[in-house]
Design a protein around this motif. Structure first.
Motif, PDB file in Angstrom:
ATOM      1  N   SER A 239       5.340  56.198 -39.073  1.00 34.05           N
ATOM      2  CA  SER A 239       4.713  56.784 -37.901  1.00 34.05           C
ATOM      3  C   SER A 239       4.980  55.933 -36.669  1.00 34.05           C
ATOM      4  N   GLU A 240       4.804  56.505 -35.514  1.00 30.99           N
ATOM      5  CA  GLU A 240       5.013  55.767 -34.268  1.00 30.99           C
ATOM      6  C   GLU A 240       4.038  54.612 -34.164  1.00 30.99           C
ATOM      7  N   ASP A 241       2.796  54.819 -34.596  1.00 32.43           N
ATOM      8  CA  ASP A 241       1.803  53.753 -34.554  1.00 32.43           C
ATOM      9  C   ASP A 241       2.233  52.585 -35.432  1.00 32.43           C
ATOM     10  N   ALA A 242       2.775  52.905 -36.616  1.00 29.29           N
ATOM     11  CA  ALA A 242       3.211  51.846 -37.532  1.00 29.29           C
ATOM     12  C   ALA A 242       4.362  51.059 -36.924  1.00 29.29           C
ATOM     13  N   ARG A 243       5.293  51.742 -36.249  1.00 30.16           N
ATOM     14  CA  ARG A 243       6.412  51.048 -35.629  1.00 30.16           C
ATOM     15  C   ARG A 243       5.932  50.152 -34.488  1.00 30.16           C
ATOM     16  N   ASN A 244       4.929  50.627 -33.729  1.00 38.13           N
ATOM     17  CA  ASN A 244       4.410  49.814 -32.639  1.00 38.13           C
ATOM     18  C   ASN A 244       3.682  48.587 -33.164  1.00 38.13           C
ATOM     19  N   MET A 245       2.935  48.746 -34.262  1.00 44.80           N
ATOM     20  CA  MET A 245       2.201  47.629 -34.846  1.00 44.80           C
ATOM     21  C   MET A 245       3.148  46.563 -35.380  1.00 44.80           C
ATOM     22  N   ALA A 246       4.362  46.980 -35.740  1.00 44.41           N
ATOM     23  CA  ALA A 246       5.314  46.042 -36.337  1.00 44.41           C
ATOM     24  C   ALA A 246       5.875  45.045 -35.337  1.00 44.41           C
ATOM     25  N   THR A 247       5.514  45.197 -34.042  1.00 46.93           N
ATOM     26  CA  THR A 247       6.048  44.288 -33.038  1.00 46.93           C
ATOM     27  C   THR A 247       5.180  43.049 -32.854  1.00 46.93           C
ATOM     28  N   VAL A 248       4.026  42.994 -33.525  1.00 45.60           N
ATOM     29  CA  VAL A 248       3.152  41.828 -33.408  1.00 45.60           C
ATOM     30  C   VAL A 248       2.879  41.257 -34.788  1.00 45.60           C
ATOM     31  N   GLY A 249       2.512  39.985 -34.822  1.00 48.80           N
ATOM     32  CA  GLY A 249       2.187  39.353 -36.088  1.00 48.80           C
ATOM     33  C   GLY A 249       0.779  39.716 -36.533  1.00 48.80           C
ATOM     34  N   GLN A 250       0.409  39.219 -37.706  1.00 45.29           N
ATOM     35  CA  GLN A 250      -0.907  39.524 -38.253  1.00 45.29           C
ATOM     36  C   GLN A 250      -1.530  38.275 -38.853  1.00 45.29           C
ATOM     37  N   PHE A 251      -2.793  38.041 -38.502  1.00 41.43           N
ATOM     38  CA  PHE A 251      -3.546  36.920 -39.045  1.00 41.43           C
ATOM     39  C   PHE A 251      -3.965  37.219 -40.483  1.00 41.43           C
ATOM     40  N   ILE A 252      -3.820  36.236 -41.382  1.00 34.83           N
ATOM     41  CA  ILE A 252      -4.172  36.442 -42.787  1.00 34.83           C
ATOM     42  C   ILE A 252      -5.351  35.581 -43.207  1.00 34.83           C
ATOM     43  N   ASP A 253      -5.294  34.272 -42.900  1.00 32.55           N
ATOM     44  CA  ASP A 253      -6.356  33.383 -43.372  1.00 32.55           C
ATOM     45  C   ASP A 253      -6.399  32.128 -42.507  1.00 32.55           C
ATOM     46  N   ILE A 254      -7.520  31.415 -42.582  1.00 28.49           N
ATOM     47  CA  ILE A 254      -7.678  30.160 -41.861  1.00 28.49           C
ATOM     48  C   ILE A 254      -8.347  29.140 -42.775  1.00 28.49           C
ATOM     49  N   SER A 255      -7.924  27.890 -42.677  1.00 22.30           N
ATOM     50  CA  SER A 255      -8.568  26.816 -43.429  1.00 22.30           C
ATOM     51  C   SER A 255      -8.611  25.572 -42.551  1.00 22.30           C
ATOM     52  N   TRP A 256      -9.498  24.638 -42.866  1.00 23.10           N
ATOM     53  CA  TRP A 256      -9.600  23.425 -42.069  1.00 23.10           C
ATOM     54  C   TRP A 256     -10.043  22.272 -42.949  1.00 23.10           C
TER      55      TRP A 256
ATOM     56  N   GLY B 217       7.169  40.325 -41.430  1.00 22.78           N
ATOM     57  CA  GLY B 217       6.419  40.255 -42.665  1.00 22.78           C
ATOM     58  C   GLY B 217       6.453  38.912 -43.366  1.00 22.78           C
ATOM     59  N   GLN B 218       7.178  37.938 -42.803  1.00 27.43           N
ATOM     60  CA  GLN B 218       7.253  36.625 -43.440  1.00 27.43           C
ATOM     61  C   GLN B 218       5.950  35.862 -43.226  1.00 27.43           C
ATOM     62  N   VAL B 219       5.387  35.349 -44.319  1.00 30.45           N
ATOM     63  CA  VAL B 219       4.134  34.600 -44.254  1.00 30.45           C
ATOM     64  C   VAL B 219       4.439  33.125 -43.989  1.00 30.45           C
ATOM     65  N   THR B 220       3.816  32.575 -42.962  1.00 31.08           N
ATOM     66  CA  THR B 220       4.011  31.168 -42.624  1.00 31.08           C
ATOM     67  C   THR B 220       2.668  30.515 -42.328  1.00 31.08           C
ATOM     68  N   ASN B 221       2.635  29.189 -42.438  1.00 35.96           N
ATOM     69  CA  ASN B 221       1.444  28.429 -42.105  1.00 35.96           C
ATOM     70  C   ASN B 221       1.667  27.680 -40.795  1.00 35.96           C
ATOM     71  N   LYS B 222       0.697  27.764 -39.896  1.00 36.48           N
ATOM     72  CA  LYS B 222       0.750  27.062 -38.621  1.00 36.48           C
ATOM     73  C   LYS B 222      -0.424  26.088 -38.580  1.00 36.48           C
TER      74      LYS B 222
END
Length: 207
Positions: free
Chosen positions: A129-146, A176-181
């Protein structure tokens, strides 16, 4: 598949340097390659936040396969592009892998078999869908730890002994690549960071 779509797919795959990835794909056992393809399909269907190439690469290396996470990420990008392009063009399984001029047919036999099977079983489920293609232009937060640490010394001071907080964010980039920052903050900075999260939570409760 119309000849125009076939030409577009072939040119795009050439731009992704498919030939350069073929040798690396040849190193990956069929079951691992199938798992990678499954993760790509799930990511395209928004069932998982990202493709954990780091974890998969570690398992491959443990089994004695010489491949790095950059190579695996490149392969994942190629598979993702292949499946999403095929979905947009409504390609059948045969059109995707069996067209003589298609670069996919030049991949190792075990990889073509996996792509054939995965696309045949799950290809129609991919949302384009067009919405899915638009969403694919930004990253996504998965988890946080400290974690809390204490700096013991530096180049300019032998005994600092000040506390600091290391924050690690797990994110999935647009491909879609998962990375840690990771980054460090002083205690006052962390308190301010925490306060802003509380303010965000308070605003969300009013939505």
């Amino acid at each position: 598949m119309a000849s125009g779509s076939a030409a577009v797919l072939a040119r795009a795959l050439e731009a992704l340097d498919l030939d350069g990835a073929t040798d690396k794909i040849n190193l990956i056992p069929q079951d691992f390659f199938a798992e990678l393809c499954e993760q790509v399909i799930q990511h395209l269907n928004h069932k998982i936040s990202g493709i954990n190439t780091g974890e998969l690469c570690q398992r491959l290396q443990t089994s004695g396969i010489e491949i790095n996470v950059g190579d695996l990420a490149k392969i994942a990008n190629i598979i993702s592009f292949l499946f999403s392009t095929a979905a947009r063009n409504n390609l059948s399984t045969e059109e995707l892998v069996a067209t003589p001029s298609n670069a996919v047919s030049t991949l190792p036999k075990h990889a073509v078999q996996v792509i054939h099977h995965v696309w045949n079983e799950q290809g129609k489920s991919i949302s384009v869908s067009e919405d899915a293609r638009n969403m694919a232009t930004v990253g996504q937060f998965i988890d946080i730890s400290w974690k809390l640490g204490v700096a013991m010394s530096s180049d300019t001071c032998r005994s600092l002994k000040y506390p600091y907080v290391t924050v690690t964010l797990k994110v999935a980039d647009p491909s879609g690549q998962v990375t840690n920052k990771s980054f460090e903050m002083t205690i006052p900075q962390f308190k301010n960071f925490f306060r802003q999260f509380k303010e965000m939570a308070a605003v969300l409760e009013t939505v």
